[in-house]
Design a protein around this motif. Structure first.
Motif, PDB file in Angstrom:
ATOM      1  N   GLN A   1      57.904  27.912  43.943  1.00  0.00           N
ATOM      2  CA  GLN A   1      56.975  28.864  43.328  1.00  0.00           C
ATOM      3  C   GLN A   1      55.620  28.202  43.190  1.00  0.00           C
ATOM      4  OE1 GLN A   1      58.460  30.764  39.803  1.00  0.00           O
ATOM      5  NE2 GLN A   1      56.439  31.439  39.121  1.00  0.00           N
ATOM      6  N   VAL A   2      54.573  28.892  43.623  1.00  0.00           N
ATOM      7  CA  VAL A   2      53.223  28.359  43.519  1.00  0.00           C
ATOM      8  C   VAL A   2      52.815  28.278  42.055  1.00  0.00           C
ATOM      9  CG1 VAL A   2      50.796  28.714  44.113  1.00  0.00           C
ATOM     10  CG2 VAL A   2      52.591  29.207  45.788  1.00  0.00           C
ATOM     11  N   LEU A   3      52.201  27.182  41.701  1.00  0.00           N
ATOM     12  CA  LEU A   3      51.783  26.964  40.320  1.00  0.00           C
ATOM     13  C   LEU A   3      50.394  27.553  40.099  1.00  0.00           C
ATOM     14  CD1 LEU A   3      52.269  25.526  37.574  1.00  0.00           C
ATOM     15  CD2 LEU A   3      51.205  23.500  38.570  1.00  0.00           C
ATOM     16  N   LYS A   4      50.290  28.447  39.128  1.00  0.00           N
ATOM     17  CA  LYS A   4      49.004  29.035  38.756  1.00  0.00           C
ATOM     18  C   LYS A   4      48.588  28.461  37.422  1.00  0.00           C
ATOM     19  CE  LYS A   4      49.868  33.329  41.275  1.00  0.00           C
ATOM     20  NZ  LYS A   4      49.972  34.810  41.178  1.00  0.00           N
ATOM     21  N   SER A   5      48.053  27.248  37.481  1.00  0.00           N
ATOM     22  CA  SER A   5      47.730  26.539  36.250  1.00  0.00           C
ATOM     23  C   SER A   5      46.435  27.032  35.626  1.00  0.00           C
ATOM     24  CB  SER A   5      47.612  25.037  36.521  1.00  0.00           C
ATOM     25  OG  SER A   5      47.186  24.358  35.374  1.00  0.00           O
ATOM     26  N   LYS A   6      46.394  26.969  34.295  1.00  0.00           N
ATOM     27  CA  LYS A   6      45.182  27.322  33.558  1.00  0.00           C
ATOM     28  C   LYS A   6      44.269  26.111  33.354  1.00  0.00           C
ATOM     29  CE  LYS A   6      47.579  30.999  31.032  1.00  0.00           C
ATOM     30  NZ  LYS A   6      47.982  31.501  29.698  1.00  0.00           N
ATOM     31  N   VAL A   7      44.754  24.912  33.777  1.00  0.00           N
ATOM     32  CA  VAL A   7      43.965  23.689  33.579  1.00  0.00           C
ATOM     33  C   VAL A   7      43.061  23.497  34.781  1.00  0.00           C
ATOM     34  CG1 VAL A   7      44.060  21.232  33.025  1.00  0.00           C
ATOM     35  CG2 VAL A   7      45.910  22.746  32.293  1.00  0.00           C
ATOM     36  N   ARG A   8      41.957  24.211  34.792  1.00  0.00           N
ATOM     37  CA  ARG A   8      41.000  24.116  35.883  1.00  0.00           C
ATOM     38  C   ARG A   8      39.799  23.257  35.504  1.00  0.00           C
ATOM     39  NH1 ARG A   8      43.907  25.376  40.261  1.00  0.00           N
ATOM     40  NH2 ARG A   8      45.078  27.321  39.951  1.00  0.00           N
ATOM     41  N   GLU A   9      39.504  23.168  34.207  1.00  0.00           N
ATOM     42  CA  GLU A   9      38.406  22.326  33.737  1.00  0.00           C
ATOM     43  C   GLU A   9      38.951  20.935  33.410  1.00  0.00           C
ATOM     44  OE1 GLU A   9      35.259  23.132  33.781  1.00  0.00           O
ATOM     45  OE2 GLU A   9      35.821  25.089  34.599  1.00  0.00           O
ATOM     46  N   PRO A  10      38.160  19.893  33.630  1.00  0.00           N
ATOM     47  CA  PRO A  10      38.643  18.539  33.360  1.00  0.00           C
ATOM     48  C   PRO A  10      39.078  18.365  31.912  1.00  0.00           C
ATOM     49  CG  PRO A  10      36.610  18.481  34.631  1.00  0.00           C
ATOM     50  CD  PRO A  10      36.813  19.903  34.202  1.00  0.00           C
ATOM     51  N   SER A  11      40.195  17.685  31.725  1.00  0.00           N
ATOM     52  CA  SER A  11      40.678  17.364  30.386  1.00  0.00           C
ATOM     53  C   SER A  11      39.847  16.227  29.814  1.00  0.00           C
ATOM     54  CB  SER A  11      42.153  16.959  30.459  1.00  0.00           C
ATOM     55  OG  SER A  11      42.277  15.765  31.228  1.00  0.00           O
ATOM     56  N   ASP A  12      40.245  15.751  28.606  1.00  0.00           N
ATOM     57  CA  ASP A  12      39.529  14.630  27.992  1.00  0.00           C
ATOM     58  C   ASP A  12      39.588  13.396  28.879  1.00  0.00           C
ATOM     59  OD1 ASP A  12      38.939  16.227  25.869  1.00  0.00           O
ATOM     60  OD2 ASP A  12      40.587  15.514  24.611  1.00  0.00           O
ATOM     61  N   GLY A  13      40.643  13.298  29.694  1.00  0.00           N
ATOM     62  CA  GLY A  13      40.766  12.158  30.594  1.00  0.00           C
ATOM     63  C   GLY A  13      40.084  12.372  31.930  1.00  0.00           C
ATOM     64  N   GLY A  14      39.400  13.510  32.090  1.00  0.00           N
ATOM     65  CA  GLY A  14      38.693  13.773  33.329  1.00  0.00           C
ATOM     66  C   GLY A  14      39.569  14.323  34.430  1.00  0.00           C
ATOM     67  N   LEU A  15      40.780  14.821  34.087  1.00  0.00           N
ATOM     68  CA  LEU A  15      41.712  15.320  35.088  1.00  0.00           C
ATOM     69  C   LEU A  15      41.787  16.833  35.046  1.00  0.00           C
ATOM     70  CD1 LEU A  15      44.590  12.777  34.397  1.00  0.00           C
ATOM     71  CD2 LEU A  15      42.947  12.676  36.262  1.00  0.00           C
ATOM     72  N   SER A  16      41.968  17.430  36.211  1.00  0.00           N
ATOM     73  CA  SER A  16      42.157  18.874  36.296  1.00  0.00           C
ATOM     74  C   SER A  16      43.120  19.174  37.432  1.00  0.00           C
ATOM     75  CB  SER A  16      40.824  19.595  36.518  1.00  0.00           C
ATOM     76  OG  SER A  16      40.199  19.117  37.696  1.00  0.00           O
ATOM     77  N   VAL A  17      43.716  20.355  37.388  1.00  0.00           N
ATOM     78  CA  VAL A  17      44.688  20.763  38.400  1.00  0.00           C
ATOM     79  C   VAL A  17      43.982  21.548  39.496  1.00  0.00           C
ATOM     80  CG1 VAL A  17      46.771  22.109  38.845  1.00  0.00           C
ATOM     81  CG2 VAL A  17      46.562  20.806  36.714  1.00  0.00           C
ATOM     82  N   VAL A  18      44.199  21.157  40.738  1.00  0.00           N
ATOM     83  CA  VAL A  18      43.660  21.893  41.879  1.00  0.00           C
ATOM     84  C   VAL A  18      44.646  22.970  42.304  1.00  0.00           C
ATOM     85  CG1 VAL A  18      42.874  21.706  44.272  1.00  0.00           C
ATOM     86  CG2 VAL A  18      42.315  19.905  42.630  1.00  0.00           C
ATOM     87  N   THR A  19      45.872  22.569  42.511  1.00  0.00           N
ATOM     88  CA  THR A  19      46.940  23.504  42.845  1.00  0.00           C
ATOM     89  C   THR A  19      48.270  22.798  42.625  1.00  0.00           C
ATOM     90  OG1 THR A  19      47.786  25.004  44.551  1.00  0.00           O
ATOM     91  CG2 THR A  19      47.052  22.843  45.278  1.00  0.00           C
TER      92      THR A  19
ATOM     93  N   GLY B   1      36.765  11.733  36.290  1.00  0.00           N
ATOM     94  CA  GLY B   1      36.308  10.623  35.464  1.00  0.00           C
ATOM     95  C   GLY B   1      35.644   9.532  36.282  1.00  0.00           C
ATOM     96  N   SER B   2      35.252   8.461  35.606  1.00  0.00           N
ATOM     97  CA  SER B   2      34.551   7.357  36.277  1.00  0.00           C
ATOM     98  C   SER B   2      35.478   6.211  36.628  1.00  0.00           C
ATOM     99  CB  SER B   2      33.424   6.835  35.365  1.00  0.00           C
ATOM    100  OG  SER B   2      33.950   6.386  34.120  1.00  0.00           O
ATOM    101  N   GLU B   3      36.750   6.283  36.205  1.00  0.00           N
ATOM    102  CA  GLU B   3      37.709   5.216  36.467  1.00  0.00           C
ATOM    103  C   GLU B   3      38.896   5.760  37.255  1.00  0.00           C
ATOM    104  OE1 GLU B   3      37.301   2.071  35.759  1.00  0.00           O
ATOM    105  OE2 GLU B   3      35.402   2.363  34.697  1.00  0.00           O
ATOM    106  N   PRO B   4      39.522   4.931  38.102  1.00  0.00           N
ATOM    107  CA  PRO B   4      40.727   5.367  38.820  1.00  0.00           C
ATOM    108  C   PRO B   4      41.836   5.732  37.835  1.00  0.00           C
ATOM    109  CG  PRO B   4      39.852   3.329  39.737  1.00  0.00           C
ATOM    110  CD  PRO B   4      39.114   3.568  38.460  1.00  0.00           C
TER     111      PRO B   4
END
Length: 299
Positions: free
Chosen positions: A188-206, A226-229
């Protein structure tokens, strides 16, 4: 599926310090190390791998006198004219460095040759052959014999591994282990609501979620703004009642560099009738940078 938790740790370099973390970079801890002092003279001290509980022996081609820093701390030190056998201090921590000075008998023209014993966790060079001049023909012949024996052992191990791989893997292993049944693997394709970066600079593309007879998984494609790996160090799946699922495993092929996108796969073994409905997925790295993905549906 394996779980990887890589940590980028820098070792503190001091002559007799007690650094915290991984040992400093050193030539691979070979079982046997051969050093020709006259052929490749260096000004810096040569590094040798040692480890508490493991014996390291230095064999010289001429009689020597040796001086060992903090010798009283060592568990065992045995000297003969051409051989030094030592077992490092039991409290020697990874990255700690102790100096060893070697002077050949009758040599008054130099201050000797310096070596640094570098502590590694569970890894040590068992034998160090030190040559004042060039190596002998017999030494090269011994190395050839040792390398041939090592290559033969590696070939045997490779043959055993290939035999095991030939007996397992692919769909036949999944069917034999009852991981998948008559219904196969549903996605099932994931339709995530996390499109904006979180506090850690991460977001879901798909992403996509999967369910088989005895397990389910979710594959999310994350972008690092974010600025760090970023590299996953932990993962959790929580159901609608707030209960965290046990036995969660995850896999990430490589770090997500800034402005890059990579996949993280999370899996948990569970019967098909269990873990119904939407779950909350949380991923975090060793430094605490995390992303929470709510309402993850599974087929």
């Amino acid at each position: 599926m394996l779980s990887f938790t890589p940590l980028a740790i820098l070792a503190l370099m001091v002559p007799r310090g007690v650094p915290v973390g991984a040992p400093p970079a050193v030539a691979a801890c070979e079982a046997v190390q051969r050093i020709e002092l006259a052929v490749a003279p260096v000004t810096a001290a040569r590094e040798l791998c040692v480890s508490p509980g493991l014996v390291t022996s230095l064999r010289f081609d001429a009689p020597t006198v040796v001086e060992l820093q903090d010798e009283v701390r060592f568990e065992e030190v045995v000297r003969v004219r051409r051989l030094l056998t030592l077992m490092p201090p039991p409290d020697m921590v990874p990255g700690e460095r102790l100096r060893l000075t070697v002077r050949f008998e009758g040599d008054t023209s130099s201050s000797g040759s310096s070596f640094v014993l570098v502590a590694h966790p569970g890894r040590a060079t068992h034998q160090v052959e030190v040559y004042r001049d060039k190596r002998t023909r017999e030494s090269f012949l011994r190395e050839v014999v040792q390398e041939r024996a090592r290559n033969a052992q590696l070939r045997e191990e490779l043959a055993r591994t290939q035999a095991l791989l030939g007996q397992s893997g692919g769909l036949r292993s999944l069917i034999a282990s009852k991981t998948i049944g008559y219904s196969g693997v549903r996605a099932q394709v994931l339709k995530s609501k996390v499109r904006e970066p979180s506090d850690g600079g991460l977001s879901v593309v798909t992403g996509a979620s999967y369910r088989a007879e005895q397990s389910m998984a979710v594959d999310v494609l994350l972008k690092n703004s974010g600025s760090e790996p970023w590299m996953a160090a932990g993962a959790s799946l929580v159901d609608a009642r707030g209960e965290e699922m046990k036995g969660v495993k995850f896999h990430q092929e490589d770090v997500i560099a800034p402005n890059e996108v990579r996949s993280v796969i999370v899996e948990v073994a569970t019967a098909e009738a269990q873990a119904q409905g939407e779950l909350t997925l949380r991923l975090w790295d060793a430094g605490g940078r995390a992303i929470t993905i709510p309402e993850v549906p599974f087929p």
